[in-house]
Write an enzyme that holds these catalytic residues in place. Structure first.
Site, PDB file in Angstrom:
ATOM      1  N   HIS A 164       2.078   1.973  -3.212  1.00 41.91           N
ATOM      2  CA  HIS A 164       1.140   2.929  -3.800  1.00 41.91           C
ATOM      3  C   HIS A 164       1.631   4.362  -3.723  1.00 41.91           C
ATOM      4  CE1 HIS A 164      -2.494  -0.039  -3.220  1.00 41.91           C
ATOM      5  NE2 HIS A 164      -1.504  -0.540  -3.938  1.00 41.91           N
ATOM      6  N   ASP A 189       0.856  -1.189   0.000  1.00 38.40           N
ATOM      7  CA  ASP A 189       0.000   0.000   0.000  1.00 38.40           C
ATOM      8  C   ASP A 189       0.890   1.236   0.000  1.00 38.40           C
ATOM      9  OD1 ASP A 189      -2.265   1.818   0.451  1.00 38.40           O
ATOM     10  OD2 ASP A 189      -3.356   0.070   1.143  1.00 38.40           O
TER      11      ASP A 189
END
Length: 467
Positions: A313, A290
């Site tokens: 991310h 993430d």
């Protein structure tokens, strides 16, 4: 009358030095297990590897330091006299050290050492001894810890939680006593957590059990109201959820970390910041499933530099304004960071229907390699959840956002996305931006909606910004 230990040691040391015919040497007074490097008596400079932050590079760096230190001690044992003052300082420092093994910790990775850690912490935190107090998690052992809270305030003004060995979480979800936080520091001032060791959250059992449906999972390392803490020289792996959470802290500093989880591990952010100010994060390698770093509401004066991010991310502001909430983030500087193989690069994400602001944010000296969405402002973030009950006419105000000296490649044609809500994004500045597409014979382009500002020397051209 009881003579203080320090006076006895001092008299003995002076007698030994003053006795030229003595068969004893002053250097032989020092116990074998003293390491004067640890007490600041002897200093050395260990080369740093600026080329990368791989797990191997971190381990080699730490082992090199240990080897250099041990070699020095062995070599000088035959040739150097120990300074009496240095001896006294080392002796006092020894009384300031609280080794978890001395409080019953086993360190075989099988026996639960949580109670022993709490005993050591309690003894250290209650100690009135002067100077920095150190809790030692020794090298060469693997300590199994369940959910644990190290709470302050402590009597000492400076405390050091030194992780030289490994700390591992239970691999059985049913054994967990707290499914929100694993290792929690609260209200501890003057805290330093370091040591060159490893923290392993055993997250795989959680990812498998929760799957895509999601469930409550613990954060690996959580800091709450620990003003001015420093976290450095650690490897943190496989958290069930986000690896590090910084909440309600003023002035923390994070550096020299390796944070890793598989790229498909769900919601395993590297570092989450919320309701904190004057935070510095630098010189670390973060690779997770993430956000490498997420800056959430209530945060201001955040400096992030020299971060290697990927996979993951990217570095995100937000998400902000979820469930119509009022959110604010301001004064953020992200500089000299690189992104490789990430889903996003530098991102601002806000929910429809939220309120508040994200402003005075600068991204500078950024490099992208094979990044899907290098630059993105997304004010229509919804994370696959319905927004019908939210007043989508409202939005978090995004303004004073600067992108400067940015270059690299993207895996798609769309290199820049400025998708702003009805209120628009204002004072967006693009200066010296150069992002090309990895696709053969394809040119990168920018998409923008309701964004206002200026652009100079940018590729691709951003049509809604003044040139």
């Amino acid at each position: 009358m009881k003579v203080p230990l320090t006076v006895t040691v001092l008299v003995l040391t002076i007698w030994l030095i003053a006795s030229p015919n003595s068969s004893c040497s002053a250097r032989r007074v020092v116990p074998d297990d003293f390491d004067l490097f640890d007490y600041g008596v002897v200093h050395h400079n260990t080369p740093t590897d600026d080329e990368g932050f791989s797990q191997e590079a971190f381990r080699e760096g730490w082992e090199t330091e240990s080897t250099t230190r041990d070699s020095f001690n062995r070599g000088n044992a035959q040739t150097e006299e120990y300074d009496p003052q240095a001896f006294l300082e080392a002796w006092e420092a020894k009384t300031n050290t609280f080794n978890v093994v001395d409080y019953g910790a086993v360190g075989n990775g099988l026996v639960d050492d949580t109670k022993a850690f709490l005993k050591a912490w309690g003894a250290m935190c209650a100690s009135s001894t002067q100077g920095t107090l150190t809790l030692v998690v020794p090298k060469g052992k693997r300590f199994l810890l369940n959910a644990v809270a190290f709470e302050g305030p402590c009597r000492a003004s400076k405390v050091n939680f030194q992780i030289q060995g490994s700390i591992v979480a239970p691999n059985n979800i049913g054994a967990w006593t707290n499914k929100e936080m694993w290792i929690h520091f609260s209200d501890v001032q003057g805290l330093t957590v370091n040591g060159g060791g490893r923290i392993d959250g055993n997250g795989a059992v959680w990812w498998k059990a929760c799957g895509s449906k999601g469930c409550q999972r613990p954060t690996a390392l959580h800091f709450n109201k620990c003003h001015g803490f420093q976290l450095s020289r650690l490897a943190i792996f496989n958290s069930p959820k986000n690896h590090i959470s910084i909440c309600s802290c003023n002035g923390p500093r994070v550096l020299g970390l390796l944070i890793w989880a598989p790229k498909d591990s769900p919601n395993t952010d590297g570092i989450d910041i919320s309701r904190s100010t004057r935070v510095t994060i630098q010189s670390s390698h973060i690779a997770t499933g993430d956000d490498c770093i997420a800056i959430n509401s209530g945060s201001s004066y955040i400096k992030i530099r020299d971060i290697r991010c990927g996979p993951g991310h990217g570095i995100s502001i937000g998400s902000l304004g979820e469930h119509g909430e009022y959110s604010q983030v301001e004064e953020v500087q992200v500089s000299n960071c690189s992104f490789k193989g990430t889903t996003n690069g530098v991102r601002i994400k806000t929910w429809e229907g939220g309120s508040g602001y994200a402003r005075k944010i600068t991204f500078e000296g950024i490099t992208f390699e094979d990044t899907k969405n290098p630059i993105i402002i997304d004010q229509h973030y919804f994370d696959k959840r319905p927004t019908s009950a939210t007043d989508i006419s409202k939005s978090v105000q995004v303004s004073d956002i600067t992108y400067r000296n940015i270059n690299g490649t993207c895996t798609d044609e769309k290199a820049i996305t400025l998708a702003c809500a009805g209120g628009g994004c204002t004072n967006i500045v693009m200066n010296n931006v150069n992002i090309k597409s990895d696709l053969p014979n394809k040119r990168s382009y920018a998409y923008c909606d309701n964004a206002h500002g200026t652009s100079a020397f940018s590729l691709p051209s951003v049509p809604c910004l003044l040139h």
